[in-house]
Write an enzyme that holds these catalytic residues in place. Structure first.
Site, PDB file in Angstrom:
ATOM      1  N   ASP A 102      -9.724   3.042   2.146  1.00 19.74           N
ATOM      2  CA  ASP A 102      -9.688   2.408   3.461  1.00 19.74           C
ATOM      3  C   ASP A 102     -10.317   3.264   4.550  1.00 19.74           C
ATOM      4  O   ASP A 102     -11.000   2.748   5.436  1.00 19.74           O
ATOM      5  CB  ASP A 102      -8.253   2.060   3.851  1.00 19.74           C
ATOM      6  N   LYS A 128       0.796  -1.226   0.000  1.00 19.84           N
ATOM      7  CA  LYS A 128       0.000   0.000   0.000  1.00 19.84           C
ATOM      8  C   LYS A 128       0.831   1.281   0.000  1.00 19.84           C
ATOM      9  O   LYS A 128       0.421   2.294  -0.579  1.00 19.84           O
ATOM     10  CB  LYS A 128      -0.956   0.015   1.200  1.00 19.84           C
TER      11      LYS A 128
END
Length: 280
Positions: free
Chosen positions: A108, A71
């Site tokens: 997220d 990420k």
């Protein structure tokens, strides 16, 4: 042949890939909406990430999700990054443009806060401090979500203090950094505990956490979803605390990617959750 003539393809990149339930999520939606597409696991070692991302247009992919440990490292490997992802400092969703460019965002923070609100609708996020375990990409997203929701204080606990300090400096606001061996002490007076680490995940070391000092009406969240019932959540339930597992965050954060790749915003349903939990 134009990419539009092919079956729409997407997937999830990570290393290792045994824990990901994203294929079950997107596969359910593809079947439900009768879309001619596919979503696959793409195990990619960190040293091969740049090449793997670069090959997406050539391989006919509409995009991918990124999971541990990609990420943050993928941040500098794409062509365009959204404002939300820049603030978080990590990306989890990549879209391939018609011209072959890579556009990235981070869903997220949205997935985390919506899952919390749906799971514990009466919980007041502004009622007290939150303790966040970890300082990786997921922790960054969680901290941003907590700040935007009005949490008055974030106590960030991580093994590598310098990494947590960098996160706190980058985001600003009231974030207190604490060494890992003081994690239990930080629970005093806190109303929210979130594990963003991989500790407790199948195949990983367990999370050693004494939650005795935690308030009786607090909420414990574990972003790990394999297993769905982690030792941390089991201990919290034994104390009568409210708990939130990590599967809901996965489901809500997946919506934007699916819509961008396959052209339809999917719904989060009980049937979807049941399917994902039963998937191997």
């Amino acid at each position: 042949m134009n990419r539009a003539d092919h079956v729409r393809r997407a997937g999830v990149m990570g290393w290792p890939m045994t824990h990901s339930k994203s294929p079950a999520v997107h596969g359910f939606w593809l079947d439900q909406y009768e879309i001619n597409g596919s979503y696959v696991r793409l195990p990619v070692e960190p040293r091969h990430l740049a090449a793997a991302l670069k090959s997406l247009p050539e391989e006919g992919f509409a995009g991918v999700n990124l999971t541990v440990p990609h990420k943050e490292t993928a941040f500098d490997l794409v062509d365009e990054v959204s404002a939300d992802a820049r603030r978080i400092g990590a990306i989890n969703t990549v879209f391939v443009s018609d011209e072959g460019g890579l556009r990235a965002t981070n869903t997220d923070a949205y997935g985390f806060i919506v899952n919390l609100q749906m799971s514990v609708p009466d919980f007041d996020l502004a009622s007290g401090p939150a303790v966040v375990l970890g300082a990786g990409g997921a922790a960054r997203a969680v901290c941003v979500a907590l700040q935007d929701a009005g949490v008055p204080e974030i106590r960030l606990v991580n093994r590598t203090v310098s990494r947590a300090e960098a996160l706190a400096k980058n985001l600003g606001g009231d974030i207190e950094v604490t060494p890992w061996d003081e994690r239990t002490d930080q629970l005093s007076g806190a109303v929210l505990l979130i594990n963003t680490t991989t500790l407790g995940m199948t195949g990983q070391w367990p999370l050693q956490m004494d939650i005795t000092p935690f308030v009786n009406d607090g909420v414990v969240i574990d972003l790990v979803y394999t297993p769905i019932e982690t030792p941390l959540l089991t201990a919290a339930r034994a104390r009568g605390l409210r708990t939130v597992d990590g599967l809901g965050m996965l489901l809500y954060q997946a919506q934007a990617g699916f819509e961008g790749w396959f052209g339809r915003k999917p719904k989060i349903t009980h049937a979807l959750r049941t399917h994902v939990l039963s998937a191997a």
